[in-house]
Design a protein around this motif. Sequence first.
Motif, PDB file in Angstrom:
ATOM      1  N   GLU A  67       0.842  -1.192   0.000  1.00 15.88           N
ATOM      2  CA  GLU A  67       0.000   0.000   0.000  1.00 15.88           C
ATOM      3  C   GLU A  67       0.880   1.247   0.000  1.00 15.88           C
ATOM      4  O   GLU A  67       1.812   1.363   0.803  1.00 15.88           O
ATOM      5  N   LEU A  68       0.591   2.169  -0.925  1.00 14.67           N
ATOM      6  CA  LEU A  68       1.260   3.461  -0.973  1.00 14.67           C
ATOM      7  C   LEU A  68       0.265   4.512  -0.497  1.00 14.67           C
ATOM      8  O   LEU A  68      -0.824   4.651  -1.068  1.00 14.67           O
ATOM      9  N   ILE A  69       0.637   5.241   0.557  1.00 14.01           N
ATOM     10  CA  ILE A  69      -0.248   6.223   1.174  1.00 14.01           C
ATOM     11  C   ILE A  69       0.234   7.620   0.805  1.00 14.01           C
ATOM     12  O   ILE A  69       1.411   7.957   0.963  1.00 14.01           O
ATOM     13  N   LEU A  70      -0.713   8.441   0.328  1.00 15.01           N
ATOM     14  CA  LEU A  70      -0.383   9.779  -0.156  1.00 15.01           C
ATOM     15  C   LEU A  70      -1.327  10.817   0.438  1.00 15.01           C
ATOM     16  O   LEU A  70      -2.463  10.506   0.807  1.00 15.01           O
ATOM     17  N   THR A  71      -0.843  12.048   0.521  1.00 19.60           N
ATOM     18  CA  THR A  71      -1.687  13.181   0.883  1.00 19.60           C
ATOM     19  C   THR A  71      -1.071  14.420   0.235  1.00 19.60           C
ATOM     20  O   THR A  71      -0.151  14.308  -0.581  1.00 19.60           O
ATOM     21  N   VAL A  72      -1.569  15.583   0.586  1.00 20.76           N
ATOM     22  CA  VAL A  72      -0.983  16.839   0.110  1.00 20.76           C
ATOM     23  C   VAL A  72      -0.193  17.443   1.264  1.00 20.76           C
ATOM     24  O   VAL A  72      -0.395  17.071   2.424  1.00 20.76           O
ATOM     25  N   PRO A  73       0.738  18.369   0.988  1.00 23.45           N
ATOM     26  CA  PRO A  73       1.502  18.971   2.087  1.00 23.45           C
ATOM     27  C   PRO A  73       0.577  19.569   3.154  1.00 23.45           C
ATOM     28  O   PRO A  73      -0.369  20.295   2.831  1.00 23.45           O
ATOM     29  N   GLN A  74       0.854  19.241   4.401  1.00 23.88           N
ATOM     30  CA  GLN A  74       0.022  19.673   5.519  1.00 23.88           C
ATOM     31  C   GLN A  74       0.721  20.765   6.319  1.00 23.88           C
ATOM     32  O   GLN A  74       1.876  20.610   6.722  1.00 23.88           O
ATOM     33  N   LYS A  75       0.000  21.864   6.572  1.00 27.24           N
ATOM     34  CA  LYS A  75       0.579  22.978   7.320  1.00 27.24           C
ATOM     35  C   LYS A  75       0.334  22.798   8.813  1.00 27.24           C
ATOM     36  O   LYS A  75      -0.767  22.450   9.240  1.00 27.24           O
ATOM     37  N   HIS A  76       1.376  23.039   9.612  1.00 29.18           N
ATOM     38  CA  HIS A  76       1.290  22.930  11.062  1.00 29.18           C
ATOM     39  C   HIS A  76       1.898  24.160  11.727  1.00 29.18           C
ATOM     40  O   HIS A  76       2.790  24.810  11.163  1.00 29.18           O
ATOM     41  N   THR A  77       1.419  24.408  12.925  1.00 29.37           N
ATOM     42  CA  THR A  77       2.007  25.450  13.768  1.00 29.37           C
ATOM     43  C   THR A  77       2.918  24.789  14.790  1.00 29.37           C
ATOM     44  O   THR A  77       2.558  23.769  15.380  1.00 29.37           O
ATOM     45  N   LEU A  78       4.104  25.367  14.966  1.00 26.33           N
ATOM     46  CA  LEU A  78       5.063  24.857  15.949  1.00 26.33           C
ATOM     47  C   LEU A  78       5.019  25.761  17.179  1.00 26.33           C
ATOM     48  O   LEU A  78       5.039  26.995  17.063  1.00 26.33           O
ATOM     49  N   TYR A  79       4.968  25.134  18.354  1.00 28.07           N
ATOM     50  CA  TYR A  79       4.884  25.871  19.600  1.00 28.07           C
ATOM     51  C   TYR A  79       6.102  25.566  20.476  1.00 28.07           C
ATOM     52  O   TYR A  79       6.661  24.471  20.417  1.00 28.07           O
ATOM     53  N   SER A  80       6.454  26.547  21.312  1.00 33.06           N
ATOM     54  CA  SER A  80       7.471  26.360  22.336  1.00 33.06           C
ATOM     55  C   SER A  80       6.837  26.738  23.672  1.00 33.06           C
ATOM     56  O   SER A  80       6.495  27.911  23.892  1.00 33.06           O
ATOM     57  N   ASN A  81       6.645  25.724  24.527  1.00 31.84           N
ATOM     58  CA  ASN A  81       5.954  25.930  25.803  1.00 31.84           C
ATOM     59  C   ASN A  81       4.622  26.652  25.615  1.00 31.84           C
ATOM     60  O   ASN A  81       4.262  27.549  26.382  1.00 31.84           O
ATOM     61  N   GLY A  82       3.917  26.268  24.538  1.00 31.36           N
ATOM     62  CA  GLY A  82       2.593  26.816  24.276  1.00 31.36           C
ATOM     63  C   GLY A  82       2.567  28.082  23.458  1.00 31.36           C
ATOM     64  O   GLY A  82       1.486  28.521  23.037  1.00 31.36           O
ATOM     65  N   ALA A  83       3.719  28.705  23.221  1.00 36.51           N
ATOM     66  CA  ALA A  83       3.771  29.949  22.451  1.00 36.51           C
ATOM     67  C   ALA A  83       4.077  29.638  20.980  1.00 36.51           C
ATOM     68  O   ALA A  83       4.973  28.848  20.671  1.00 36.51           O
ATOM     69  N   ASP A  84       3.328  30.266  20.084  1.00 36.61           N
ATOM     70  CA  ASP A  84       3.502  30.084  18.646  1.00 36.61           C
ATOM     71  C   ASP A  84       4.870  30.618  18.226  1.00 36.61           C
ATOM     72  O   ASP A  84       5.172  31.803  18.392  1.00 36.61           O
ATOM     73  N   ILE A  85       5.722  29.726  17.656  1.00 31.38           N
ATOM     74  CA  ILE A  85       7.041  30.174  17.197  1.00 31.38           C
ATOM     75  C   ILE A  85       7.235  29.971  15.693  1.00 31.38           C
ATOM     76  O   ILE A  85       8.340  30.120  15.179  1.00 31.38           O
ATOM     77  N   GLY A  86       6.159  29.635  14.977  1.00 35.85           N
ATOM     78  CA  GLY A  86       6.303  29.523  13.533  1.00 35.85           C
ATOM     79  C   GLY A  86       5.458  28.420  12.930  1.00 35.85           C
ATOM     80  O   GLY A  86       4.652  27.770  13.612  1.00 35.85           O
ATOM     81  N   THR A  87       5.626  28.206  11.635  1.00 32.56           N
ATOM     82  CA  THR A  87       4.857  27.212  10.887  1.00 32.56           C
ATOM     83  C   THR A  87       5.781  26.423   9.955  1.00 32.56           C
ATOM     84  O   THR A  87       6.893  26.838   9.650  1.00 32.56           O
TER      85      THR A  87
END
Length: 198
Positions: free
Chosen positions: A73-93
């Motif tokens: 089985e080959l599993i595919l999707t599209v690029p997924q955007k995420h938010t990166l946090y440091s101790n709960g604070a947004d530090i980028g995507t």
Amino acid sequence: MKKQLIAAAVLSTLLSGAAFAQQTTEGQWMVRARAVHLESDNGDSTGLGLSMNNKWMPEVDVSYFFNPNMAVELILTVPQKHTLYSNGADIGTFKHLPPTLLAQYHFPMNGFKPYVGAGINYTRFSSVDLKVAGASIDKNSWGPALQVGVDIPLSKGVYLNFDLKKVYIRTDVSLNSAKIGEFKADPLLVGVGLGWRF
């Protein structure tokens, strides 16, 4: 006696061939479309308390059956955007694209068709936009993937699918080009969808 044994062997071969043909009348290909919930493990050795958001995402897979039990089985999707946090604070995507290739064993049962799988994942991180000056992550990740699921027949060639995967996705984190630790997303993926066998 010898002729009878030969006749029995020929008959057995014909019957087993017919049984195999009957089992494979659905075809060797299967395509599934799933809605998948990604839940990150958020393991972090940097001391920054890194984590990323969980989310629902689309997933499509293509399977090829070598016989009634063995498939890839080959599993595919599209690029997924995420938010990166440091101790709960947004530090980028960032975005991640995680194609996965699995070898599967499908258990021979009437009606329900459970399966297990194991394979490899490659994840490509892109569009990395971190708010911390000098911070970066490794853009490539290789790791194992494990799977368990079931196909439930709805009509001829159409299945309801439930699928659970554990995928090991990790990246080195650097500050001013010096590695400070590793972020382990290692997500659990819970999916539901439809499959078409042809």
